[in-house]
Design an enzyme around this catalytic site. Structure first.
Site, short mmCIF file in Angstrom:
data_model
loop_
_atom_site.label_atom_id
_atom_site.label_comp_id
_atom_site.label_asym_id
_atom_site.label_seq_id
_atom_site.Cartn_x
_atom_site.Cartn_y
_atom_site.Cartn_z
N GLU A 1 4.32 -1.19 7.95
CA GLU A 1 3.14 -0.36 8.19
C GLU A 1 1.99 -1.16 8.80
O GLU A 1 2.22 -2.06 9.59
CB GLU A 1 2.74 0.34 6.89
CG GLU A 1 3.90 1.22 6.39
CD GLU A 1 3.51 2.23 5.37
OE1 GLU A 1 2.48 2.88 5.55
OE2 GLU A 1 4.26 2.40 4.38
N ASP B 1 2.83 12.54 3.29
CA ASP B 1 3.05 11.11 3.16
C ASP B 1 2.16 10.58 2.03
O ASP B 1 1.31 11.30 1.50
CB ASP B 1 2.78 10.40 4.50
CG ASP B 1 3.49 9.04 4.58
OD1 ASP B 1 3.96 8.54 3.54
OD2 ASP B 1 3.58 8.49 5.69
C1 BGC Z 1 4.65 2.54 0.72
C2 BGC Z 1 5.21 2.38 -0.61
C3 BGC Z 1 4.53 1.18 -1.20
C4 BGC Z 1 3.07 1.48 -1.31
C5 BGC Z 1 2.27 0.37 -1.87
C6 BGC Z 1 3.24 2.85 0.58
O1 BGC Z 1 2.70 3.05 1.82
O2 BGC Z 1 5.33 3.53 1.38
O3 BGC Z 1 6.55 2.34 -0.54
O4 BGC Z 1 5.06 0.84 -2.43
O5 BGC Z 1 2.55 1.85 -0.07
O6 BGC Z 1 1.04 0.82 -2.37
C1 BGC Z 2 5.15 5.72 4.65
C2 BGC Z 2 6.35 6.62 4.69
C3 BGC Z 2 7.17 6.44 3.46
C4 BGC Z 2 6.33 6.67 2.25
C5 BGC Z 2 7.07 6.49 0.95
C6 BGC Z 2 4.41 5.83 3.37
O1 BGC Z 2 3.44 4.86 3.27
O2 BGC Z 2 4.29 6.04 5.72
O3 BGC Z 2 7.10 6.39 5.84
O4 BGC Z 2 8.27 7.32 3.49
O5 BGC Z 2 5.24 5.79 2.25
O6 BGC Z 2 7.35 5.17 0.67
#
Ligand code: BGC
Ligand code: BGC
Length: 818
Positions: free
Chosen positions: A506, A305
């Site tokens: 998140e 991840d």
């Molecule tokens: C998310 C991304 C997002 C990024 C921002 C990640 O956890 O999955 O899609 O753009 O955080 O820093």
């Molecule tokens: C998230 C994932 C996601 C990835 C890419 C992460 O922060 O936990 O679920 O697929 O970002 O955006």
């Protein structure tokens, strides 16, 4: 007696033999193995390492891919072609083609290996403007309809392919056990059995059915079961937290979705940010290798991840051999990929990562690419669906599936006096913040990562709930008024109040208890006010999870849990309204896949409405008045916290102000003062976008946190408490920086910090404390603070800030006597 460490080690020991067996559904394929072997025979060690690394499109160029031979790219929730929020299908295809061509470039003797391009298409192709937005997963749970999930998967796959991508990070097969977790809405249910059924159905929808001609053909995409494992089992529902549970619970509850997903042929599994009994999943060899790849027979790619490997002890975002050695085949290094590549290469050369581990990872990646037909398929834009992307993205057929899904997922919690279904030939008021708000009905992971900062015009082709009601009422000969604040010009026969959570994703959605909007009762008041005028009220609640809303349920005549239904708001009208000839067009089908709480205290059982609950129009019993004690005293925002993870906490607002006055909101990033004197952007510190960077282009600009009502800090001031700012100095050409507290009118106390900040090492995060006494000495009336944090600096200064709170634990105290 065991030492704490020994206990933790034992608690985190897995016994693969106790896990159920699963069987990889694809037979051994000699021709495929032959191709893998011959590709690998031609690859240099550099090329092999490149395959293991995934970069984000915001931080990598096609030239980088050409040079480093990266195996994959992703578009994170805020990452769009050319940084354009509303990038269209053409721009996505162009970007995909450019990266594809780079990966296929054989100049310099390189082996051409097409790349996997991944995105979070988690409720439809939600990052792309105009795409069909399906209900979020917590909504879909209440439909109890795996066939619907399959159809949603296939439609989503088609939209993803139409824009040139070939991989989605879905389905989430989390089994959320504590809905304080901000990602609960990404999970289908708290019930492992339902998650197991749905996960497999979604994999089949996205990838096509194993053994059929459609499996991984150019209309389907590679799927990901995530996040392995127990992302939904962390203590107190903390995102990226620690699941302190037995191996039996891990296996039977949280891992339930994996065996069926594997048997449905899922090609990738994403490791979880979280830990199991103190050990980060990204370094858990027992679970990633012995259980997942061994006992569960998973033969696809284990992907990491978002910089999650950086949280493994001993690792950093750009270096983590432990994760690869534990079994990760591909590391997600959005912005850290270059360092990751270089360190991993060095570690393979030094033997810290064995050649066989490297080869196993590369072989897994190549097999997936071959199965997905990426070799020989040609540029992404030339595939059949991409050739007609405007017909595919947001197509009427896909919208029809989404609308049916909305109808199936609504759960009727209360319908006293049979106020529903509504006769559409009347005058109907649609009120509440959610009445005409497509963003609110869609939630996070929608156009932006957190789903924040969007307007209805950003959703072409979508319909708000209010618009959907208005359309059908008009067609039946009735009339509607839509007014968020509930003001009407003609007294309505019935009011529909649509309200609910603000979008989040998140950890930003983590909450301390199940209270809906603590300290802010405006929705409740609206319902009560309309009801008090003798108007029957139907409440439609938009939320990613069940929350404690007993007071709202009591105040309304009918209450519908609508979850986060997505772009097809018309599906709500289909169920709430009678047909024009007075029949019931669509009854309620939804049954709770998450129990509804009886108080705001998490885990306070038994449920108010248990799993499986959901009324239909055939039920005529009234719901009696529910208890109104929340079980929580006061508003539970830790007192003295003002800014958390770059955002003002509940009860406070955050602004930027230039020299000429008018402040602009800094609640959503990026933000900038009207005169350009101060600019704010989001930044990653401990987690994604949990900090803000401020750049001054003039001397006079400042940022400020405003309290909704003045606070009394006199006691804290006497108690030697400090105002603690977790910050990083990026550039400090002037020594003008100051931190202040303000107390209304000209009342203020500013404390110079520039000279002392200038001594800090640039680029280091530090907790800088200003004793509250300093503000008092500088003139602040500590009894009436209305801006507990104001910060100014000078032209050219750049500071990053993560958190502002009262405290005593600091790295550096500002001595205001100096
Ligand atoms: C998310 C991304 C997002 C990024 C921002 C990640 O956890 O999955 O899609 O753009 O955080 O820093
Ligand atoms: C998230 C994932 C996601 C990835 C890419 C992460 O922060 O936990 O679920 O697929 O970002 O955006």
């Amino acid at each position: 007696m065991q030492s704490g460490q020994a206990w933790a080690d034992e608690a985190a020991t897995v016994h693969p033999g106790q896990w159920p067996r699963a069987t990889w559904p694809l037979p051994k394929d000699a021709a495929l193995e032959q191709r893998v072997a011959s590709l690998m025979a031609r690859m240099t060690v550099e090329e092999k390492v490149g395959q293991l690394i995934q970069a984000d499109i915001l931080s990598v160029t096609p030239d980088d891919v050409r040079k480093y031979r990266l195996g994959s790219i992703l578009a994170g929730g805020n990452s769009k072609p050319h940084g354009a929020l509303l990038a269209n299908a053409e721009q996505w295809k162009e970007l995909a083609d450019a990266f594809y061509r780079a990966s296929m470039d054989t100049s310099g003797g390189h082996v051409a290996i097409p790349l996997l391009f991944g995105i979070d298409a988690v409720h439809g192709h939600n990052n792309v403007v105009g795409a069909t937005l399906f209900p979020q997963n917590s909504a879909l749970g209440s439909a109890h309809d795996p066939e619907l999930i399959r159809e949603i998967g296939a439609a989503t796959a088609a939209e993803v392919r139409a824009t040139g991508l070939n991989w989605t990070f879905a389905p989430t097969v989390a089994v959320p056990q504590d809905v304080r977790w901000g990602r609960s809405y990404e999970g289908y249910s708290q019930d492992p059995q339902l998650v197991a059924q749905y996960g497999a159905a979604m994999v089949e929808g996205l990838q096509g059915k194993v053994g059929s001609a459609e499996f991984l053909d150019s209309s389907h995409v590679v799927a990901t079961a995530k996040h392995f494992v127990a992302d939904g089992g962390t203590k107190n529902g903390k995102d990226q937290g620690d699941a302190q549970i037995s191996e039996a619970t891990l296996r039977s509850v949280h891992a339930a979705g994996y065996p069926p997903a594997i048997e449905a042929g899922v090609q990738t599994v994403m490791a979880s940010f979280s830990s199991w009994n103190g050990e980060k999943m990204h370094a858990n060899k027992g679970l990633l290798t012995d259980v997942l790849k061994g006992r569960l027979d998973f033969q696809g790619i284990v992907v990491g991840d978002w910089n999650a490997h950086g949280q493994v002890p001993g690792c950093s975002n750009d270096d983590c051999p432990a994760a690869i050695n534990a079994g990760l085949d591909m590391l997600m290094g959005p912005d850290s990929w270059r360092g990751l590549y270089e360190h991993t290469l060095a570690e393979v050369k030094s033997g810290l990562i064995s050649q066989s581990r490297l080869d196993d990872a590369v072989a897994r990646i190549l097999r997936v690419k071959i199965r997905a037909g990426l070799f020989g398929q040609g540029a992404p834009s030339t595939l059949p669906l991409a050739m007609k992307s405007t017909e595919v993205v947001g197509s009427p057929a896909h919208r029809a599936i989404a609308r049916r899904a909305v109808r199936e997922t609504l759960v009727l919690l209360k319908n006293n006096g049979g106020v529903l279904p509504i006769d559409p030939r009347q005058h109907i008021l649609v009120a509440g913040d959610g009445a005409d708000n497509i963003s609110r009905q869609s939630g996070g992971w929608t156009l932006t990562w957190q789903g924040a900062g969007l307007k209805n015009e950003n959703f072409p082709g979508a319909q708000s709930i209010g618009a959907g009601l208005a359309e059908q009422v008009r067609a039946a000969g009735g009339t509607t008024e839509i007014a968020a604040d509930g003001h009407y010009t003609r007294k309505p026969d019935v009011a529909v109040v649509v309200f609910g959570e603000d979008p989040y994703a998140e950890f930003q959605g983590d909450i301390p208890n199940l209270m809906y909007r603590p300290g802010d009762d405006h929705d409740l008041e609206l319902i009560r006010q309309l009801h008090g005028q003798g108007i029957p009220v139907v409440a439609v609640f938009l939320s990613g999870r069940p929350l404690w809303v007993n007071r709202e349920i009591n105040a309304a005549d009918a209450f519908v849990a609508a979850w986060l239904p997505g772009s097809e708001g018309g599906g709500v009208a289909d169920v709430l309204l009678r047909t024009r000839d007075g029949r019931i067009g669509h009854d309620f089908h939804g049954k709770l896949a998450y129990a509804w709480p009886r108080s705001a205290v998490a885990g306070d059982g038994p449920a108010q409405f248990p799993l499986g609950y959901g009324l239909t129009y055939a039920d005529h019993a009234d719901v009696p008045t529910l208890p109104e004690a929340s079980g929580i005293s006061g508003v539970q925002v830790p007192v003295g916290n003002y800014l958390e993870r770059g955002k003002a906490v509940h009860g406070y607002t955050f602004t930027l102000a230039g020299g000429t006055g008018t402040a602009v909101s800094a609640d959503v990033s990026p933000a900038e003062t009207a005169d350009g004197s101060l600019r704010m952007t989001a930044l990653d510190y401990k987690a994604q976008e949990d900090a803000r960077r401020f750049s001054w282009n003039k001397d006079s600009a400042e940022l400020a946190i405003h309290a909704q009502s003045p606070i009394d800090l006199d006691r804290e001031t006497n108690g030697d408490v400090l105002l603690v700012t977790t910050l990083r100095v990026d550039a400090l050409p002037t020594a003008q920086a100051w931190i202040g507290m303000e107390c209304g009118g000209h009342c203020q106390g500013h404390v110079a910090i520039g000279a002392q900040l200038a001594k800090l090492a640039p680029g280091q995060w530090v907790r800088v404390g200003v004793p509250l006494k300093c503000f008092r000495a500088a003139g602040a009336d500590m009894h009436h603070i209305d801006q507990p944090f104001v910060l100014g600096a000078g032209n050219g200064d750049v500071l990053a800030i993560h958190r502002v709170a009262l405290g005593t634990d600091v790295d550096q105290v500002i001595d205001c006597a100096k």
